[in-house]
Design a protein around this motif. Structure first.
Motif, short mmCIF file in Angstrom:
data_model
loop_
_atom_site.label_atom_id
_atom_site.label_comp_id
_atom_site.label_asym_id
_atom_site.label_seq_id
_atom_site.Cartn_x
_atom_site.Cartn_y
_atom_site.Cartn_z
N GLY A 39 0.85 -1.10 -0.08
CA GLY A 39 0.08 -0.14 0.12
C GLY A 39 1.08 1.28 0.01
N ARG A 41 0.77 6.01 -0.36
CA ARG A 41 0.15 7.29 -0.47
C ARG A 41 0.85 8.20 -1.34
N GLU A 137 -4.23 14.24 -2.21
CA GLU A 137 -3.89 13.00 -1.85
C GLU A 137 -4.27 11.74 -2.62
N ARG A 138 -3.42 10.75 -2.77
CA ARG A 138 -3.88 9.68 -3.60
C ARG A 138 -3.33 8.54 -3.02
N THR A 139 -4.43 7.51 -2.80
CA THR A 139 -4.00 6.26 -1.96
C THR A 139 -3.83 5.40 -3.09
N LYS A 141 -3.29 1.13 -3.84
CA LYS A 141 -3.55 -0.21 -3.25
C LYS A 141 -2.86 -1.33 -4.48
#
Length: 146
Positions: A39, A41, A137-139, A141
């Motif tokens: 994961g 960010r 902000e970008r997560t 995955k």
């Protein structure tokens, strides 16, 4: 133990921003498809500053990402595109990503400045400005296994 990687880059001129953003998107896609990626960010700040924090199964998984594909082809360009660059890695039991404040604290305490061809005054003085958490902000995955 899980490996956490945090990077901070500042693009030195708007002229490099389109190419940097293109390579950033490619590198994010590469990370999400990488074996051992748990994961991450991406945080975009004012003044063309980009922070990433990523969680990896182990150092080997992170190194495979770093030395392959889109990320590998982007890294040499950063010498000229960026005027500030820093990185820090550490191991921890949990794959939970640190807060931006914690990432900054460890960046200042244990991080290393990366070489850039045109260092800013802050980079030349070994100063790392703090992140500014915001809505840009970008997560990231991991891609679902097939």
């Amino acid at each position: 133990m899980v490996l956490i990687s945090v990077t901070r880059l500042r693009v030195r001129s708007f002229i490099y921003l389109p190419q940097f953003l293109r390579d950033t998107v490619k590198s994010m896609r590469q990370a999400e498809r990488s074996i051992g990626f748990l994961g991450g960010r991406l945080l975009v700040n004012a003044k063309k500053v980009f922070w990433t924090t990523m969680s990896w199964k182990d150092e080997a998984a992170m190194n495979a990402f770093r030395t392959g594909g889109a990320h590998r082809s982007a890294m040499p360009k950063l010498l000229s595109w960026c005027d500030e660059a820093a990185v820090v890695h550490w191991s921890q039991e949990s794959s939970e990503l640190p807060s931006w404040q914690e990432a900054y604290r460890l960046m200042v305490k244990e991080g290393k400045l990366s070489k850039v061809n045109y260092p800013s005054p802050a980079q030349a003085l070994n100063r790392i400005p703090a992140p500014e958490p915001n809505r840009l902000e970008r997560t990231l995955k991991p891609a679902p296994s097939v």
